[in-house]
Design a protein around this motif. Sequence first.
Motif, PDB file in Angstrom:
ATOM      1  N   LEU A 117      17.263  -3.508  17.334  1.00  0.00           N
ATOM      2  CA  LEU A 117      16.154  -2.552  17.383  1.00  0.00           C
ATOM      3  C   LEU A 117      15.262  -2.757  18.611  1.00  0.00           C
ATOM      4  O   LEU A 117      14.282  -2.049  18.774  1.00  0.00           O
ATOM      5  N   GLY A 118      15.597  -3.733  19.430  1.00  0.00           N
ATOM      6  CA  GLY A 118      14.800  -3.980  20.631  1.00  0.00           C
ATOM      7  C   GLY A 118      14.238  -5.372  20.722  1.00  0.00           C
ATOM      8  O   GLY A 118      13.582  -5.717  21.714  1.00  0.00           O
ATOM      9  N   GLY A 119      14.453  -6.175  19.686  1.00  0.00           N
ATOM     10  CA  GLY A 119      13.965  -7.548  19.719  1.00  0.00           C
ATOM     11  C   GLY A 119      12.669  -7.725  18.965  1.00  0.00           C
ATOM     12  O   GLY A 119      11.954  -6.775  18.649  1.00  0.00           O
ATOM     13  N   LYS A 120      12.354  -8.975  18.694  1.00  0.00           N
ATOM     14  CA  LYS A 120      11.172  -9.293  17.896  1.00  0.00           C
ATOM     15  C   LYS A 120       9.891  -9.165  18.715  1.00  0.00           C
ATOM     16  O   LYS A 120       9.883  -9.374  19.938  1.00  0.00           O
ATOM     17  N   THR A 121       8.823  -8.813  18.032  1.00  0.00           N
ATOM     18  CA  THR A 121       7.492  -8.791  18.646  1.00  0.00           C
ATOM     19  C   THR A 121       6.615  -9.889  18.061  1.00  0.00           C
ATOM     20  O   THR A 121       5.436  -9.988  18.414  1.00  0.00           O
TER      21      THR A 121
ATOM     22  N   VAL B 219      11.036   0.942   2.851  1.00  0.00           N
ATOM     23  CA  VAL B 219      12.339   1.007   3.513  1.00  0.00           C
ATOM     24  C   VAL B 219      13.444   1.506   2.590  1.00  0.00           C
ATOM     25  O   VAL B 219      14.488   1.953   3.070  1.00  0.00           O
ATOM     26  N   SER B 220      13.235   1.460   1.274  1.00  0.00           N
ATOM     27  CA  SER B 220      14.230   1.980   0.339  1.00  0.00           C
ATOM     28  C   SER B 220      13.917   3.389  -0.136  1.00  0.00           C
ATOM     29  O   SER B 220      14.673   3.956  -0.924  1.00  0.00           O
ATOM     30  N   HIS B 221      12.824   3.968   0.330  1.00  0.00           N
ATOM     31  CA  HIS B 221      12.469   5.332  -0.047  1.00  0.00           C
ATOM     32  C   HIS B 221      12.330   6.253   1.162  1.00  0.00           C
ATOM     33  O   HIS B 221      12.661   7.440   1.082  1.00  0.00           O
ATOM     34  N   ALA B 222      11.830   5.730   2.265  1.00  0.00           N
ATOM     35  CA  ALA B 222      11.524   6.562   3.438  1.00  0.00           C
ATOM     36  C   ALA B 222      12.645   6.515   4.470  1.00  0.00           C
ATOM     37  O   ALA B 222      12.423   6.212   5.640  1.00  0.00           O
ATOM     38  N   GLY B 223      13.863   6.800   4.028  1.00  0.00           N
ATOM     39  CA  GLY B 223      14.960   7.005   4.976  1.00  0.00           C
ATOM     40  C   GLY B 223      15.542   5.763   5.602  1.00  0.00           C
ATOM     41  O   GLY B 223      16.324   5.853   6.549  1.00  0.00           O
TER      42      GLY B 223
ATOM     43  N   GLN C 212      13.281  -6.899   8.740  1.00  0.00           N
ATOM     44  CA  GLN C 212      13.894  -6.628  10.040  1.00  0.00           C
ATOM     45  C   GLN C 212      13.039  -5.635  10.830  1.00  0.00           C
ATOM     46  O   GLN C 212      12.870  -5.768  12.050  1.00  0.00           O
ATOM     47  N   VAL C 213      12.485  -4.639  10.140  1.00  0.00           N
ATOM     48  CA  VAL C 213      11.583  -3.693  10.799  1.00  0.00           C
ATOM     49  C   VAL C 213      10.268  -4.377  11.160  1.00  0.00           C
ATOM     50  O   VAL C 213       9.750  -4.229  12.271  1.00  0.00           O
ATOM     51  N   SER C 214       9.721  -5.149  10.226  1.00  0.00           N
ATOM     52  CA  SER C 214       8.447  -5.819  10.470  1.00  0.00           C
ATOM     53  C   SER C 214       8.529  -6.796  11.641  1.00  0.00           C
ATOM     54  O   SER C 214       7.523  -7.062  12.304  1.00  0.00           O
ATOM     55  N   ALA C 215       9.715  -7.329  11.884  1.00  0.00           N
ATOM     56  CA  ALA C 215       9.882  -8.266  12.999  1.00  0.00           C
ATOM     57  C   ALA C 215       9.714  -7.589  14.350  1.00  0.00           C
ATOM     58  O   ALA C 215       9.341  -8.235  15.331  1.00  0.00           O
ATOM     59  N   THR C 216       9.959  -6.279  14.413  1.00  0.00           N
ATOM     60  CA  THR C 216      10.021  -5.606  15.715  1.00  0.00           C
ATOM     61  C   THR C 216       8.891  -4.627  15.986  1.00  0.00           C
ATOM     62  O   THR C 216       8.518  -4.427  17.131  1.00  0.00           O
ATOM     63  N   VAL C 217       8.283  -4.002  14.958  1.00  0.00           N
ATOM     64  CA  VAL C 217       7.244  -3.007  15.232  1.00  0.00           C
ATOM     65  C   VAL C 217       5.953  -3.707  15.636  1.00  0.00           C
ATOM     66  O   VAL C 217       5.545  -4.693  15.014  1.00  0.00           O
ATOM     67  N   PRO C 218       5.274  -3.227  16.675  1.00  0.00           N
ATOM     68  CA  PRO C 218       4.097  -3.940  17.186  1.00  0.00           C
ATOM     69  C   PRO C 218       2.845  -3.778  16.338  1.00  0.00           C
ATOM     70  O   PRO C 218       1.933  -4.604  16.429  1.00  0.00           O
ATOM     71  N   ASN C 219       2.766  -2.735  15.514  1.00  0.00           N
ATOM     72  CA  ASN C 219       1.522  -2.440  14.792  1.00  0.00           C
ATOM     73  C   ASN C 219       1.562  -2.896  13.338  1.00  0.00           C
ATOM     74  O   ASN C 219       0.886  -2.338  12.480  1.00  0.00           O
ATOM     75  N   LEU C 220       2.357  -3.945  13.054  1.00  0.00           N
ATOM     76  CA  LEU C 220       2.418  -4.492  11.703  1.00  0.00           C
ATOM     77  C   LEU C 220       1.095  -5.158  11.331  1.00  0.00           C
ATOM     78  O   LEU C 220       0.536  -5.935  12.120  1.00  0.00           O
ATOM     79  N   LEU C 221       0.602  -4.879  10.120  1.00  0.00           N
ATOM     80  CA  LEU C 221      -0.557  -5.583   9.572  1.00  0.00           C
ATOM     81  C   LEU C 221      -0.073  -6.755   8.722  1.00  0.00           C
ATOM     82  O   LEU C 221      -0.339  -7.906   9.013  1.00  0.00           O
TER      83      LEU C 221
ATOM     84  N   VAL D  33      11.269   2.743  11.328  1.00  0.00           N
ATOM     85  CA  VAL D  33      10.879   2.443  12.711  1.00  0.00           C
ATOM     86  C   VAL D  33      10.198   3.656  13.334  1.00  0.00           C
ATOM     87  O   VAL D  33       9.168   3.536  14.018  1.00  0.00           O
ATOM     88  N   ARG D  34      10.735   4.848  13.102  1.00  0.00           N
ATOM     89  CA  ARG D  34      10.145   6.056  13.682  1.00  0.00           C
ATOM     90  C   ARG D  34       8.748   6.314  13.121  1.00  0.00           C
ATOM     91  O   ARG D  34       7.829   6.716  13.854  1.00  0.00           O
ATOM     92  N   ILE D  35       8.573   6.080  11.817  1.00  0.00           N
ATOM     93  CA  ILE D  35       7.258   6.271  11.206  1.00  0.00           C
ATOM     94  C   ILE D  35       6.258   5.277  11.784  1.00  0.00           C
ATOM     95  O   ILE D  35       5.114   5.628  12.096  1.00  0.00           O
ATOM     96  N   ALA D  36       6.679   4.030  11.957  1.00  0.00           N
ATOM     97  CA  ALA D  36       5.801   3.017  12.544  1.00  0.00           C
ATOM     98  C   ALA D  36       5.418   3.388  13.971  1.00  0.00           C
ATOM     99  O   ALA D  36       4.267   3.185  14.390  1.00  0.00           O
ATOM    100  N   ASN D  37       6.363   3.940  14.718  1.00  0.00           N
ATOM    101  CA  ASN D  37       6.056   4.361  16.090  1.00  0.00           C
ATOM    102  C   ASN D  37       5.059   5.519  16.115  1.00  0.00           C
ATOM    103  O   ASN D  37       4.168   5.569  16.973  1.00  0.00           O
ATOM    104  N   MET D  38       5.223   6.457  15.178  1.00  0.00           N
ATOM    105  CA  MET D  38       4.243   7.542  15.066  1.00  0.00           C
ATOM    106  C   MET D  38       2.863   6.988  14.742  1.00  0.00           C
ATOM    107  O   MET D  38       1.846   7.416  15.308  1.00  0.00           O
TER     108      MET D  38
END
Length: 383
Positions: A107-111, A260-264, A299-308, A270-275
Motif C-alpha cells: 500500500l506504499g509502506g508504513k507511516t 474494514v469488514s463493512h466499508a468495502g 494493515q491500513v492503520s500502518a500506512t494511512v497518515p491521519n490515524l488517531l 484506504v480511499r476513505i482515509a485519504n478523503m
Amino acid sequence: MKIVDYELFQVPPRWLFLKLETADGLIGWGEPIVEGRAATVRTAVDEVMDSYLLGKDPHRIEEHWQAMYRGCFYRGGPVLMSAIAGIDQALWDLKGRAFGAPVYELLGGKTRDKIRVYQWIGGDRTDEVGTEAEQLCDVGYTALKMDAANQMRHLEPPAVVDEVVSRVEHVRETVGPSIDVVVDFRGRISKSLAKRIAPKLEPFDIAFIEEPVLPENLEYLPTLASQTTVPLATGERLYSRWDFKPLFERGGVDVVQPDVSHAGGISEMVRIANMAEAHDVAVAPNCPLGPIALAASLQVSATVPNLLFQDHGFDIYPAPKSAADNYLDDASVFEFMDGYLDLLDEPGLGIGIDEEAVRERSQRNLNWHNQVWRQEDGSIAEW
C-alpha cells in the motif's frame, strides 16, 4: 495464477471467515460479516464468487473491486459492501503472500512503527464502568471507549441526562487527564437530546463523541458541532466513499470510523482515509470483530497518515484466552505493550489461521442476532 476455490466458515462468537485458494495452492483469508446477518452476507459472497471471481487472476485487486461494485445495478449497503470487504481482504492476503510482504508494504509502506489501540468498557452502573476503565489503564491502555447510555427516549428528564454525565465524570476522575476517553452514543440518542448532553460533557475533555446521531440523520451533525466544543465522530455504519462524501462536504465531523469488514475492505478503507485527510479529519477504524478483520484493519492503520487510534473487539493484552485465540496459529502475533500493537510484518495480513480449528468450530449451531429493545411503553428502542 487463478482463483479456483473458496469456502466460508461461520464460527463463534458471531464471525464469518472466507478462504480463497489459487491453482498453485496459495491461500488468502478474509472476514465478510454483518453482525447478526451472517447467513445473508454468506449468500452475497457466494453470488459474487460464483458469478464473477472464480477463475480470475487474484492480483488484479482494483479491477475486481470495481467489477464487484459496479457490476450490478443496485450498489452499496451493508450486505453487498461487507461481502466485497471480505473478498477484498482475502485478495490482499493472497497478494502479500505471493510477494512475501505485508499488505502495508504493497500500500506504499508504513507511516508509523506501532499502532495505538483502544478498547470498549461495558457495564451499566457507574461503579462498573469506573472499575473496568481502571483495569484497562492498569494493563497499559492510553485510550478507552464507554457507552453513554442504553435505550433512550426522544427526550429525557434532567435526572437521565445527569446520569449520563455522571458516568462520564466518574470515568474521567478514575483514569485521570492523561487517558483519552471516547463516549459512544451509538445513535441511541436523538438530535434533540444530543444537543443537551454534548455541551455538558465538555468539562471532561473527552476525545470525541461517537455516533451522536443515527447515520440516517447525519445532516444534523454540522448543527450539533456548532453547539459544542466536543469533537464528533461517525462512520461505522457508512459503507463506501460515496456514503462518506456528503459527510465531508457538510462538515461537522472530526473523526471517521470506517470498518474494514463493512466499508468495502482494505482498498476502500484506504480511499476513505485519504478523503478524510484532505478534509483535515482523523481516522479511528472501527473493528469489533474477529482476528482476520483486525489484521486487515491494522494493515491500513500502518500506512494511512491521519490515524488517531485503532479499535479492537477481543482481548489482546495478557489476559484469559480470547475467542480469537481459538483460530490463530500464533495468538501472540497481536503484540500489545503500553497501549500499542506492533505492526504485523509477516506476508499478507500477517496472521496464520488454524484451519483445522476453524473447520471444527464452524460445525457448531450458531444463530446470533441483535436483541430487540423496547421502551417501557412497549415501543421499539434503538439497539
